[in-house]
Design a protein around this motif. Structure first.
Motif, PDB file in Angstrom:
ATOM      1  N   SER A 180      -7.483  15.174  -9.969  1.00 10.32           N
ATOM      2  CA  SER A 180      -8.284  14.549 -11.028  1.00 10.32           C
ATOM      3  C   SER A 180      -8.130  15.250 -12.364  1.00 10.32           C
ATOM      4  N   GLN A 209       0.828  -1.210   0.000  1.00 11.34           N
ATOM      5  CA  GLN A 209       0.000   0.000   0.000  1.00 11.34           C
ATOM      6  C   GLN A 209       0.865   1.263   0.000  1.00 11.34           C
ATOM      7  N   SER A 251       1.937   6.241  -7.508  1.00 11.07           N
ATOM      8  CA  SER A 251       1.085   6.158  -8.700  1.00 11.07           C
ATOM      9  C   SER A 251      -0.379   6.460  -8.393  1.00 11.07           C
ATOM     10  N   THR A 252      -0.701   6.785  -7.143  1.00 13.57           N
ATOM     11  CA  THR A 252      -2.074   7.107  -6.773  1.00 13.57           C
ATOM     12  C   THR A 252      -2.380   8.562  -7.123  1.00 13.57           C
ATOM     13  N   SER A 254      -5.008   8.549   4.523  1.00 11.73           N
ATOM     14  CA  SER A 254      -5.939   7.502   4.080  1.00 11.73           C
ATOM     15  C   SER A 254      -5.229   6.156   3.967  1.00 11.73           C
ATOM     16  N   VAL A 255      -3.963   6.167   3.501  1.00 15.61           N
ATOM     17  CA  VAL A 255      -3.188   4.916   3.436  1.00 15.61           C
ATOM     18  C   VAL A 255      -2.945   4.390   4.837  1.00 15.61           C
ATOM     19  N   ALA A 302       2.390   1.954  -3.450  1.00 12.21           N
ATOM     20  CA  ALA A 302       1.431   2.407  -4.470  1.00 12.21           C
ATOM     21  C   ALA A 302       1.188   3.915  -4.422  1.00 12.21           C
ATOM     22  N   MET A 303       1.717   4.585  -3.398  1.00  9.88           N
ATOM     23  CA  MET A 303       1.435   6.024  -3.248  1.00  9.88           C
ATOM     24  C   MET A 303       1.943   6.851  -4.425  1.00  9.88           C
ATOM     25  N   THR A 334      -0.034  12.668 -10.391  1.00  6.53           N
ATOM     26  CA  THR A 334       0.562  11.724  -9.433  1.00  6.53           C
ATOM     27  C   THR A 334       1.979  12.168  -9.102  1.00  6.53           C
ATOM     28  N   LEU A 349      -3.644  11.826   1.374  1.00  9.07           N
ATOM     29  CA  LEU A 349      -3.384  10.491   0.827  1.00  9.07           C
ATOM     30  C   LEU A 349      -2.637   9.652   1.855  1.00  9.07           C
TER      31      LEU A 349
END
Length: 471
Positions: free
Chosen positions: A334, A323, A329-330, A394-395, A326-327, A340, A391
């Motif tokens: 928008s 997890q 590429s998160t 949330s992770v 992956a930060m 990213t 982010l």
């Protein structure tokens, strides 16, 4: 401490010449040690895993909290300013950065509270008796508190304390000056926060009897301030507030009204951040890599169990690393060219650590500095544009959720800790029983051997007698 087995042997007498106590002890030890070693080895590994998981969670929390604190600080958000703090001052609220600044503010009226005071009691003090009875305070919203006044609180100070303890939004204080002592009541600011005072006194001539007030001044009670709302004009729009501290006129900005000045315009603004986003990302990558390297060490496979990391094979920690990795590429935004961390040069290596391409970051900052800044640290976080701090939060929350792999692993290892303790206690009990069993067997053997030795001794004596008689 003498064992049960050795006590039995001592009582019977070790007539065989064999050290049966030592033999029993050796047999018990030989049986106990491999079992105990297996349990304590697993217990030690389990304890290490409990400690390592707690350390990993603590490190993750420290990292996430520090990132949030740094990004919400003035160095990265800017500093709010008022060009006339005597009229209005400003400060940041947590959670985001103010939008819509600069703004033009006019303070037309301050919020005030109802203030009433009793007549002066010359020569009195806080301990002076005011009388007994009761006092009832009723607010404009309909809240009521009735306070009994008796010998325990029938002084100026006692009455003030009782009113304050009622927690009705109306406070009382005792004021003593050169003229004497009086009791002052004060309500909350705002037009809707008026109040009245009703008194029932046992003695009509007491100070208490004169403390009633229902909107009209008297010889014993008078009002020095009426309740009213604060009135401001912000960017041409008029507003009213019950308080002189305003938190919801501009998001994430607290406005403290200090003085009414109709016709005077105050400019509220934000200074630009003083810290560079490039420096922030470098520090973020360094701190992230420190965390990830520690996790890599803890989960290393190793050539064998002795060289493997303490969390090797723990799937919940692998999920944690996945997890975090992956930060980069998160999506943090928008829309826009840069969405990213990978788009601005922060990429994930094969071992989960991050690399920062400073040339790519510099190019992105030169091409669209506002877009990159809003992506990494938006003025207001949202689901579509969370920003780096949100982010990370949330992770962290997903990794540490109650029904997640990490928490379940902690619960499993905590449960195993109790199991290992119980296994060792059971082994102690089993070995005590085994020792008793062996001792009983060898005690019986001692008894038989003693009997045989006695028979042998008798026969030898008889043979000797026979031999002597023959000669």
């Amino acid at each position: 401490m003498t064992s049960v087995g050795s006590s039995i042997l001592s009582a019977l007498g070790a007539g065989s010449g064999i050290d049966t106590a030592s033999l029993v002890s050796s047999l018990v030890s030989a049986t106990r040690e491999p079992k105990e070693g297996a349990i304590t080895s697993r217990q030690s590994l389990n304890s290490s895993r409990i400690s390592a998981l707690a350390s990993a969670i603590s490190s993750l929390d420290t990292f996430a909290d520090a990132l949030t604190e740094v990004l919400s600080g003035a160095a990265y958000t800017g500093t709010p300013n008022s060009n006339d703090t005597s009229i209005a001052s400003v400060s940041l609220l947590n959670g985001g950065s103010p939008a819509g600044l600069p703004a033009q503010l006019t303070v037309d009226q301050l919020a005030t509270a109802r203030v009433i005071s009793s007549g002066v009691s010359a020569g009195a003090s806080g301990s002076t008796v005011v009388g007994t009875g009761s006092i009832t305070i009723t607010t404009a919203s309909g809240q009521t508190a009735t306070i009994a006044i008796d010998s325990t609180n029938n002084s100026f100070s006692g009455l003030a304390s009782a009113i304050n303890a009622a927690d009705l939004g109306v406070t009382a204080r005792v004021v003593t000056d050169a003229q004497g002592t009086r009791l002052v009541f004060k309500g909350a600011t705002g037009a809707a926060n008026d109040f009245s005072v009703d008194v029932t006194a046992d003695d009509g001539g007491s100070v208490l009897a004169g403390l009633g007030w229902s909107g009209t001044d008297s010889a014993t009670m008078s009002s020095s301030s009426a309740p009213q709302n604060a009135k401001i004009t912000l960017d041409g729009v008029a507003y009213e507030y019950a308080s002189n501290t305003i938190d919801d006129a501009i998001s994430y900005l607290r406005i403290d009204l200090n003085k009414a000045s109709p016709g005077t315009t105050v400019t509220l603004s934000m200074t630009q951040p003083t810290a560079g986003l490039s420096d922030l990302l470098k520090e973020f990558v360094d701190a992230y890599n420190t965390l990830m390297k520690a996790l890599n060490t803890a989960t290393a496979a190793g050539a064998d169990s002795s060289s493997a990391g303490v969390l090797s094979g723990v799937s919940s920690v692998r999920d944690m690393k996945r997890q975090l990795a992956a930060m980069s590429s998160t999506p943090l935004a928008s829309t826009g060219t840069y969405r990213t961390l990978a788009d601005i040069g922060v990429t994930t290596n094969r071992d989960g650590t991050l690399s920062l391409d400073t040339d790519r970051l510099a190019s992105a900052m030169e091409s669209d500095p506002e877009g990159v800044t809003n992506m990494v640290n938006p003025k207001t976080s949202s689901a579509a544009n969370p920003g780096l701090a949100k982010l990370m939060d949330s992770v962290r929350d997903n990794i540490e959720k109650d029904d997640g792999p990490l928490k379940l692993a902690q619960e499993r290892y905590d449960s195993l800790s109790g199991d290992f303790t119980a296994q060792l206690e059971k082994l102690d009990e089993q070995m005590a029983n085994y020792e008793t069993h062996l001792t009983t067997i060898y005690a019986a053997m001692e008894t038989r051997l003693s009997a045989l030795k006695a028979t042998q001794s008798y026969l030898e004596q008889q043979i000797e007698v026979w031999n002597n008689s023959d000669s």
